[in-house]
Motif scaffolding. Sequence first.
Motif, PDB file in Angstrom:
ATOM      1  N   SER A 201      36.347  12.174  80.301  1.00 33.04           N
ATOM      2  CA  SER A 201      35.072  12.706  80.281  1.00 33.04           C
ATOM      3  C   SER A 201      34.808  13.940  81.071  1.00 33.04           C
ATOM      4  O   SER A 201      35.876  14.316  82.036  1.00 33.04           O
TER       5      SER A 201
ATOM      6  N   PHE B  21      41.559  14.705  80.841  1.00 31.39           N
ATOM      7  CA  PHE B  21      40.539  13.839  81.245  1.00 31.39           C
ATOM      8  C   PHE B  21      39.592  13.106  79.891  1.00 31.39           C
ATOM      9  O   PHE B  21      39.370  13.730  79.300  1.00 31.39           O
TER      10      PHE B  21
ATOM     11  N   GLU C   2      32.624  14.055  83.488  1.00 28.66           N
ATOM     12  CA  GLU C   2      32.464  13.602  84.699  1.00 28.66           C
ATOM     13  C   GLU C   2      33.923  13.465  85.640  1.00 28.66           C
ATOM     14  O   GLU C   2      33.754  13.618  86.697  1.00 28.66           O
ATOM     15  N   ASP C   3      34.875  12.707  84.855  1.00 23.72           N
ATOM     16  CA  ASP C   3      36.101  12.712  85.446  1.00 23.72           C
ATOM     17  C   ASP C   3      36.743  13.977  85.742  1.00 23.72           C
ATOM     18  O   ASP C   3      37.378  14.122  86.917  1.00 23.72           O
TER      19      ASP C   3
ATOM     20  N   VAL D 296      35.206  15.240  89.146  1.00 32.86           N
ATOM     21  CA  VAL D 296      35.487  14.447  90.042  1.00 32.86           C
ATOM     22  C   VAL D 296      36.939  15.124  90.692  1.00 32.86           C
ATOM     23  O   VAL D 296      37.239  15.357  91.938  1.00 32.86           O
ATOM     24  N   ASN D 297      37.832  15.391  89.801  1.00 35.39           N
ATOM     25  CA  ASN D 297      39.307  16.144  90.120  1.00 35.39           C
ATOM     26  C   ASN D 297      39.191  17.626  90.556  1.00 35.39           C
ATOM     27  O   ASN D 297      39.798  17.953  91.793  1.00 35.39           O
TER      28      ASN D 297
ATOM     29  N   HIS E 146      25.309   8.871  87.705  1.00 32.94           N
ATOM     30  CA  HIS E 146      26.498   8.725  86.544  1.00 32.94           C
ATOM     31  C   HIS E 146      25.933   9.357  85.459  1.00 32.94           C
ATOM     32  O   HIS E 146      26.712   9.450  84.493  1.00 32.94           O
TER      33      HIS E 146
END
Length: 299
Positions: free
Chosen positions: A160, A158, A162-163, A166-167, A218
């Motif tokens: 980041s 990923f 953050e990504d 989300v996953n 964010h």
Amino acid sequence: MIEGNMDVKKKIHSETFFYGDRGVQQLFQPAHMADLRKFMHKLPKQVPVRALGMGSNIVIRNGGFEGAIVMLDKRFGGFELLPKNRVRVGAGALTTDVVHKAKRYGLDLTFLAEVPGTIGGAISSNAGFNGKSIGDYFLRATTIERDGTVKTIKKREFLSTEDLLVNLADTVIVQAILQLEQDTPESLNQRYIDLKHCHEQVYSRYPLKTGHAFCLPHLFKNKLSEPLLSHVVDALVSLGAFQDSRSQLRLDPDHPNIIFAKSKSDFEELEQFGNKIRSECREKLNTELDWNIKFLGKK
């Protein structure tokens, strides 16, 4: 979370997690991974699933959550020392237990010492304190996907953190491998004591309160937690001891990102009060805040 709700029918976990009036459709505590895989595989695809640890900073609205909640207990605990300062930890293990076990081996997770909940919950929310977060040390996790399949999710895949989060939101974390910084047990013991003292200064011991209520859009929650980004602090403190007379919920200038209650307030009132604060910040201070608390279910 705030300790009570006058309309609550059943308490799931002390202080943090409750049924609303309508409750949840299913609450599942698997005995082992095969049990969890079978449950996820058989669950109709249209039924939403949320994995929760101890439910810290989670609210199920009074309308209820018409889905399945998976809660992992000590049967999904475990701690294993690996080479290269790595540890394998079960998602159901309490953060405090893992902190102490790592400390005995000279591995540093002391920043989680006063963070309540389980390792799975800490990973899914990127929990942290004093400028550090568990996402910085996360390497990979074994997860159960929505169709019951087992998958390994690696941080390096990923762009980041953050990504990655989300996953992970659509899975149930079973275990994870962390790579930690090394120090002497003596130094880590002192760091642990210092961090506990620091935590006591940041968080009030008042019994009826939330964790950090708001964050910036964010941005990772931990990055603005200790210390909070300066303009978030300025925005909330400038509202003063912002209080809702009807529900007796309030903000305190000494703890500007925590909502306090004088009595066991209804979660609907908590959400309304928090949204009022967000509106004030937006309109008067040109500062947009997101909820750090997760609200599940219908209003």
